[in-house]
Design a protein around this motif. Structure first.
Motif, mmCIF file in Angstrom:
data_model
loop_
_atom_site.group_PDB
_atom_site.id
_atom_site.type_symbol
_atom_site.label_atom_id
_atom_site.label_comp_id
_atom_site.label_asym_id
_atom_site.label_seq_id
_atom_site.Cartn_x
_atom_site.Cartn_y
_atom_site.Cartn_z
ATOM 1 N N GLN A 110 30.207 53.675 -6.099
ATOM 2 C CA GLN A 110 29.783 54.759 -7.002
ATOM 3 C C GLN A 110 28.952 54.437 -8.334
ATOM 4 O O GLN A 110 29.125 54.700 -9.140
ATOM 5 C CB GLN A 110 30.984 55.565 -7.467
ATOM 6 N N TRP A 149 36.598 56.080 -4.858
ATOM 7 C CA TRP A 149 35.731 56.777 -3.958
ATOM 8 C C TRP A 149 35.910 58.327 -4.235
ATOM 9 O O TRP A 149 37.000 58.507 -4.143
ATOM 10 C CB TRP A 149 36.000 56.411 -2.595
ATOM 11 N N ARG A 150 35.135 59.143 -4.303
ATOM 12 C CA ARG A 150 35.034 60.517 -4.707
ATOM 13 C C ARG A 150 34.949 61.623 -3.606
ATOM 14 O O ARG A 150 34.963 62.662 -3.659
ATOM 15 C CB ARG A 150 34.398 60.838 -5.759
ATOM 16 N N ASN A 151 34.359 60.735 -2.491
ATOM 17 C CA ASN A 151 33.909 61.789 -1.412
ATOM 18 C C ASN A 151 34.978 61.724 -0.206
ATOM 19 O O ASN A 151 35.097 61.169 0.779
ATOM 20 C CB ASN A 151 32.812 61.286 -0.860
ATOM 21 N N VAL A 192 34.763 61.356 3.682
ATOM 22 C CA VAL A 192 33.878 60.491 4.291
ATOM 23 C C VAL A 192 33.992 58.989 3.850
ATOM 24 O O VAL A 192 34.814 58.401 3.222
ATOM 25 C CB VAL A 192 32.755 61.077 3.165
#
Length: 117
Positions: A76, A94-96, A99
């Motif tokens: 990111q 991780w922001r997703n 995924v």
């Protein structure tokens, strides 16, 4: 009795992608993509171990005169420290959700390599 629950696994999928050349301060920091960028491994794996893997895989792909395969990993847009685990990255950086984790890599700058010595 129902089926036994699956054993707890700490494995996770992730992808290693070169940083886009237009986002680098110098084109010489660009590295080629891996032949197989998708990996599945233990979440306990550390960034340092991934960097060693990348160095080994990229060394034959580098052109003469290109920087050695000293690599930096990003998640990111944040440079990652060597002691961070994949599980830690997935949980904190991780922001997703839903995924697979994507880590970007690039060559280290010459002056950054000298500082490590």
């Amino acid at each position: 009795r129902g089926p036994a629950p699956p054993p707890h696994t700490d494995e996770l999928n992730f992808q290693l992608v070169p940083l886009a050349a237009d986002s680098l301060p110098a084109p010489s920091l660009s590295l080629p993509p891996l032949h197989k960028p998708y990996l599945r491994t233990s979440g306990k794996l550390k960034v340092l171990q991934i960097k060693k893997y990348l160095s080994k895989k990229l060394q034959p792909l580098l052109q003469a005169g290109a920087p050695s395969a000293d690599v930096q990993l990003y998640c990111q847009g944040t440079l990652l420290g060597d002691e961070l685990s994949l599980t830690f990255l997935k949980r904190t950086r991780w922001r997703n959700e839903g995924v697979d984790l994507i880590l970007h890599y690039r060559a280290s700058k010459d002056d950054e390599r000298k500082e490590k010595v």
